[in-house]
Scaffold this active site. Sequence first.
Site, mmCIF file in Angstrom:
data_model
loop_
_atom_site.group_PDB
_atom_site.id
_atom_site.type_symbol
_atom_site.label_atom_id
_atom_site.label_comp_id
_atom_site.label_asym_id
_atom_site.label_seq_id
_atom_site.Cartn_x
_atom_site.Cartn_y
_atom_site.Cartn_z
ATOM 1 C CG HIS A 96 -0.618 0.439 2.305
ATOM 2 N ND1 HIS A 96 0.259 -0.627 3.015
ATOM 3 C CD2 HIS A 96 -0.062 1.555 2.709
ATOM 4 C CE1 HIS A 96 0.522 0.051 4.738
ATOM 5 N NE2 HIS A 96 0.277 1.072 4.736
ATOM 6 C CG ASP A 145 -0.043 -3.824 2.895
ATOM 7 O OD1 ASP A 145 0.562 -3.606 1.201
ATOM 8 O OD2 ASP A 145 0.254 -3.552 3.566
ATOM 9 C CB SER A 243 3.411 1.027 6.276
ATOM 10 O OG SER A 243 1.559 1.468 6.882
ATOM 11 N N GLY A 244 5.596 -0.966 6.107
ATOM 12 C CA GLY A 244 6.626 -1.037 5.562
ATOM 13 C C GLY A 244 8.057 -1.911 6.426
#
Length: 317
Positions: A96, A145, A243-244
């Site tokens: 995402h 994701d 995120s990530g």
Amino acid sequence: MRRGRPVATPMLPLLLALVLPGPTVLSAPAEGTGAECGKQPLSDAVPGSRIVGGQDAVVGSWPWAVSLQLRRPGSNFAHVCGGVLVNENSVLTAGHCVTGRENLYSWRAVLGTHNLQKLSRHTVKRKIRSITVHPEFKRETFENDIALFALGYAVRYSGHIQPICLPPAELPPGLENGTECFISGWGRTSEQGDTSAVLREAQVEIIPYSTCNGSESYGGLVNRNMICAGSRFGEVDACQGDSGGPLACYHAGTDKYYLIGISSFGLGCGRPAYPGIYVRLTQYRAWITSKLLSSTAGNPVSIPLTVCLTLVGMVLV
Ligand SMILES: *[C@@H]1O[C@H](CO)[C@@H](O)[C@H](O)[C@H]1NC(C)=O
Ligand SMILES: *[C@@H]1O[C@H](CO)[C@@H](O)[C@H](O)[C@H]1NC(C)=O
């Protein structure tokens, strides 16, 4: 977005015949970085219990941490997502992070950094050669994701830049439910707060599915391709901008850190009933392996490694 180049697949049977004497190669180390992985050369001790609810990381303690940054119109780059270095030219992140931002030239990766506002001489910046998002990533449900950034060219490992280990096919017992798991990132330090210039870390525990998928929590949204981590009491969590980034667990038997998850989503940050949800890395070994293959295929030095990876990939499929 560009997919990893479709490369030399038809050539592989030939290469296999030329390079491999026999099936013994199958027992070669599966995790194709070739180099040591999951080590923290600059910190000799495993951090004790030393993001939301975390603390500033010690310089060099998470040498696989990558800041993925986007060029702002007419100005500098800004941190968007975390990433994690898995070999000298590949960074895993969340799918995402890429959606709607597929232009390679607006991204860069910054490695070997601690304070994003004070880049040091250990800091390395790289352009991005390709971005590959998992073909079955679903924005609505955050399924699959995961994405892979191939760096413009390889980084040289140092005390400040090291790859993490990918989880082996047979997880050492207890690794996924390990007690020594950490998240790290430059994300917000509270749900409405600012992002952090300095890399932060927090120790988390893996939350069983029965809890985080229950009706008091995510109520059925969590599947086996995801893993939940946080603190049962809230307070410790990944937040926007994290995120990530990695969910990294220490394995005492091998004295290495393994990438168990990639920070994916959560409801708010640090809310007790809603721990962070991470992509569960063990479920993506075959995909990662095949993409590492295509992202390193431009590099002639890596042909033997490439072949090993393919073999491993085939065994896994
Ligand atoms: C944790 O351990 C239990 C058994 O001890 C196992 O069933 C489960 O799959 C493991 N992993 C997770 C993510 O809960
Ligand atoms: C979460 O709950 C849903 C609905 O009950 C179920 O279909 C799914 O398998 C559960 N996930 C896990 C990992 O058990």
